[in-house]
Design a protein around this motif. Structure first.
Motif, short mmCIF file in Angstrom:
data_model
loop_
_atom_site.label_atom_id
_atom_site.label_comp_id
_atom_site.label_asym_id
_atom_site.label_seq_id
_atom_site.Cartn_x
_atom_site.Cartn_y
_atom_site.Cartn_z
N UNK A 37 0.87 -1.17 0.00
CA UNK A 37 0.00 0.00 0.00
C UNK A 37 0.91 1.21 0.00
N UNK B 263 1.44 -5.06 2.25
CA UNK B 263 0.01 -5.19 2.50
C UNK B 263 -0.38 -6.59 2.03
N UNK C 3 -10.83 -5.53 3.96
CA UNK C 3 -10.86 -4.25 3.24
C UNK C 3 -9.76 -4.04 2.21
N UNK C 4 -8.97 -5.07 1.97
CA UNK C 4 -7.88 -4.91 0.99
C UNK C 4 -8.43 -4.45 -0.37
N UNK C 5 -9.56 -5.00 -0.77
CA UNK C 5 -10.11 -4.64 -2.08
C UNK C 5 -11.33 -3.72 -1.99
N UNK C 6 -11.62 -3.26 -0.78
CA UNK C 6 -12.84 -2.45 -0.60
C UNK C 6 -12.74 -1.12 -1.36
N UNK C 7 -13.76 -0.80 -2.15
CA UNK C 7 -13.72 0.45 -2.91
C UNK C 7 -14.40 1.58 -2.12
N UNK C 8 -14.19 2.80 -2.62
CA UNK C 8 -14.69 3.99 -1.92
C UNK C 8 -16.19 3.88 -1.65
N UNK C 9 -16.92 3.32 -2.61
CA UNK C 9 -18.38 3.25 -2.45
C UNK C 9 -18.79 2.18 -1.43
N UNK D 27 -18.26 -1.32 -1.61
CA UNK D 27 -18.29 -2.72 -2.03
C UNK D 27 -16.94 -3.38 -1.79
N UNK D 28 -16.99 -4.66 -1.40
CA UNK D 28 -15.74 -5.38 -1.12
C UNK D 28 -15.85 -6.83 -1.59
N UNK D 29 -15.21 -7.14 -2.72
CA UNK D 29 -15.30 -8.51 -3.25
C UNK D 29 -14.72 -9.55 -2.29
N UNK E 99 -14.97 -9.62 1.13
CA UNK E 99 -15.39 -9.32 2.50
C UNK E 99 -15.48 -10.57 3.36
N UNK F 210 -16.44 11.00 -0.48
CA UNK F 210 -16.71 9.61 -0.10
C UNK F 210 -15.70 9.10 0.90
N UNK G 248 -14.42 0.06 -11.35
CA UNK G 248 -13.91 0.74 -10.16
C UNK G 248 -13.26 -0.30 -9.25
N UNK H 41 -10.21 -0.72 -5.86
CA UNK H 41 -9.51 0.00 -4.79
C UNK H 41 -8.04 0.16 -5.16
N UNK I 36 -4.23 1.42 -5.69
CA UNK I 36 -3.25 2.15 -4.89
C UNK I 36 -2.10 2.61 -5.78
N UNK J 3 -3.74 -4.31 -5.23
CA UNK J 3 -5.06 -3.90 -4.71
C UNK J 3 -6.18 -4.00 -5.74
N UNK K 111 -18.09 -11.58 -9.10
CA UNK K 111 -17.99 -10.29 -8.39
C UNK K 111 -17.60 -9.10 -9.24
N UNK L 91 -19.38 -5.90 -8.02
CA UNK L 91 -19.25 -5.31 -6.68
C UNK L 91 -17.82 -4.83 -6.45
#
Ligand code: SF4
Ligand code: SF4
Ligand code: FES
Lengths: 330, 271
Positions: free
Chosen positions: A246, A260, A266-272, A274-276, A278, B72, B231, B233, B235, B243, B268, B271
């Motif tokens: 990271x 990382x 939360x490694x892949x969690x996006x701003x909105x 969603x987290x593939x 989780x 956000x 979209x 995440x 980095x 990521x 996925x 999502x």
């Protein structure tokens, strides 16, 4: 390839002498672990040769845990003694990622260029070693500059690369004796180690079938093994091919490249939001998909070297090989 | 040699409020900056954090850049407090953008919603520089309510372009609204185009991308002609930090624009 022989005692003297001006690291026993430490005149006699992998993989020398990748000065020459074959094999993938010509990582590149890798044969193994299952021999066959083998009172060096040759020519003395080839006894020792590794992994599926197994569903197995996972990320930290990081921000637009792992929530969690990844068992499985499917597909390289460190490091006692064997019994 | 981790400096000239949660940031780079439409940049707020955005201004402009950002989280909140005069860091451009050459001589259908209109504005402005090279550009834009539409002053001018056919909808209309009410996908029924040949571009919230794509498929659009920007995440933006991994892709390097055909088999993706 040029081969040299030297008496153990002379080798030790030689090391103590060059350690005064060179930046050398080698494996040492510390508490119960084997760690790479800086070599100096006082500790050079207690270097551990030919033992199975040090606790940390060789990646720490090229991709440190935490590094300022804007401000840090690029470092100078380092010599790493005692790198096992499994770690040397990991460099194929790591080089493809960090030396990708579209985006050359200047820090990794400088370190790779300035490092002399002295590999060594494994004559001892641990329960978790399974390199041979993935077609990696327990003695260096690639990516090393010089290899170190030994038999009875002698150390044998094999110079493998141009870089290794230049380095060795610049430091060698009259105590090194050039020889045509390594003694047969070394071959015997190598074969013996390979046999031992094979024997303890008889049940373990090979790479191709492992790939198929992790692609299948088997949700039950993944859930069962994920039960004791605490998302600590130790498996990734000690893995020679886990490369994720990271970028963290510091003032003056500096960036810290910090290890990382996909095992952290939360490694892949996006701003909105969603987290593939989780779900815990999806994260566990993701690491295996990465090693046995995605990395080989994307880079054409092995991404699990069979070093077994993730098995030793897991506080939840998740054994990668038991998991794969259980998948194969489904 | 350029350090891939070190941002370039851009000056923030001004900030324009588009909707309660969305602002556009007008930037001037230290030196000319080139990118392809659909590529993204990593924006650094000094000492705070970094996040990926696709510019919303034309890829033909090299000495200015606009980025539209929705509040956000921590980093974007700090950005939204900026007034102008600040220095931002930019790394990039990264990734594979829209294949404009493949769009030439074709009918184009653009489906966008919410803040997803931002990267599409870049695409549209870039295409309009050579408008005559495209047969027709159908644009379907949606927002939750009329005030949620970003770039309020743009649509009149956009609709006036000869080859552009602009349709807009809101999920919930108010008295000021005399265009369509309903989800943006309903606009697709009003589009007259050869769906079997059209090049479709979809960008918006995941749920909209999902239903938009399914509707396009039903209408006969080919899987390999549906372009989605994913979209993730991100980095590093460099194909190194992991990521943005999606199956056998690093979205930052292999994407962020993919055809539906390229990614449909991964779990996925929505999502
Ligand atoms: S996995 Fe193989 S190469 Fe690695 S330490 Fe064990 S025996 Fe040596
Ligand atoms: S996955 Fe485990 S066994 Fe394979 S290379 Fe990584 S640490 Fe070693
Ligand atoms: S964002 Fe780092 S690999 Fe894609």
């Amino acid at each position: 390839m040029k081969n040299y022989a030297i008496e153990r005692e002379k080798w030790s003297e030689f090391l103590k002498r060059i350690a005064q001006k060179e930046n050398i690291y080698a494996p040492f026993m510390r508490e119960k672990n084997i760690e790479y430490l800086h070599v100096n005149a006082d500790n050079a006699d207690s270097i551990e040769y030919h033992i199975a992998k040090p606790t940390s993989s060789v990646k720490i020398f090229f991709f440190p845990i935490k590094e300022n990748v804007v401000k840090n000065a690029l470092e100078k020459r380092q010599i790493i003694i005692g790198v096992p074959a499994c770690d040397l094999a990991s460099l194929n993938l790591m080089d493809k990622i960090f030396l990708d010509e579209d985006f050359l990582d200047p820090y990794y590149q400088k370190r790779r260029e300035e490092t002399i890798l002295i590999g060594n044969d494994c004559y001892e193994i641990t329960d978790s070693c399974h390199c041979t299952a993935y077609d990696i021999a327990p003695y260096p066959t690639k990516n090393y500059d010089i290899n170190l083998a030994s038999h009875e009172e002698k150390i044998y060096l094999s110079v493998n690369s141009e870089k290794g040759e230049k380095f060795f020519d610049s430091i060698k003395n009259g105590d090194f004796q050039e020889i045509d080839s390594l003694p047969d006894a070394i071959d015997m020792k190598r074969m013996k180690t390979a046999e031992k590794v094979k024997k303890q992994n008889k049940q373990l599926p090979e790479l191709d079938s492992t790939r198929k197994l992790v692609l299948e569903d088997h949700e039950k197995v993944w859930k069962k093994f994920a039960k004791t996972c605490v998302s600590c990320g130790a498996c990734s930290a000690i893995c020679p091919t886990c490369h994720c990081f990271l970028l963290l921000d510091k003032e003056n637009f500096e960036k810290i490249k910090n290890w990382d792992t996909c095992q952290y929530p939360s490694f892949e969690k996006v701003a909105a939001g969603e987290d593939p990844l989780r779900r815990l068992y999806d994260r566990l499985k993701n690491r295996y998909l990465c090693k046995f499917v995605h990395k080989p597909d994307m880079f054409g390289e092995i991404a699990c070297t069979g070093c077994g460190r993730c098995i030793d490091a897991c506080i939840g006692e998740i054994n990668k090989n038991e998991l794969i064997i259980e998948l194969s019994n489904c | 040699m350029k350090n891939i981790y070190e941002p370039l400096k851009f000056k923030l000239d001004k900030v324009v409020e588009e909707s309660p949660l969305i602002k556009t940031f007008f930037l001037t780079p230290d030196e000319d900056f080139t990118f392809k439409t659909g590529q993204f940049v990593e924006v650094t707020i000094d000492g705070t954090g970094e996040a990926p955005y696709t510019p919303s201004s034309s890829a033909w402009v090299k000495d200015k850049m606009e980025i539209t950002i929705m509040k956000a989280g921590y980093v974007t909140e700090k950005m939204h407090k900026m007034k102008g005069g600040e220095i931002l860091g930019i790394r990039g451009p990264f990734g594979r953008g829209y294949p404009i050459d493949k769009f030439y001589d074709n009918e184009i259908l653009i489906l966008g919603g919410g803040v997803g209109i931002a990267p599409l504005r870049c695409l549209i402005l870039t295409m309009l520089e050579e408008e005559e090279k495209f047969k027709k550009i159908d644009i379907c834009f949606g927002a939750k309510t009329p005030p949620d539409f970003i770039y309020k002053d743009w649509y009149k001018e956009l609709g006036d372009h000869k080859r552009v056919n602009l349709l807009r909808s809101v999920d919930k209309a108010d008295d000021s609204w005399d265009e369509t009410e309903g989800l943006v996908t309903v606009l697709l029924d009003k589009v007259k185009t050869d769906f079997s040949k059209v090049m479709a571009v979809v960008c918006g919230p995941p749920i909209m991308m999902k239903f938009g794509t399914f509707r396009l498929l039903e209408l006969g659009v080919k899987e390999e002609n549906i372009y989605l920007s994913m979209e993730k995440n991100m980095s590093c933006g460099l194909g190194k930090c992991g990521h943005c991994a999606m199956g056998n892709y690093f979205v930052c390097k292999d994407g962020p624009v993919f055809t539906y055909a390229e990614i449909k088999d991964y779990p996925n993706i929505w999502i």
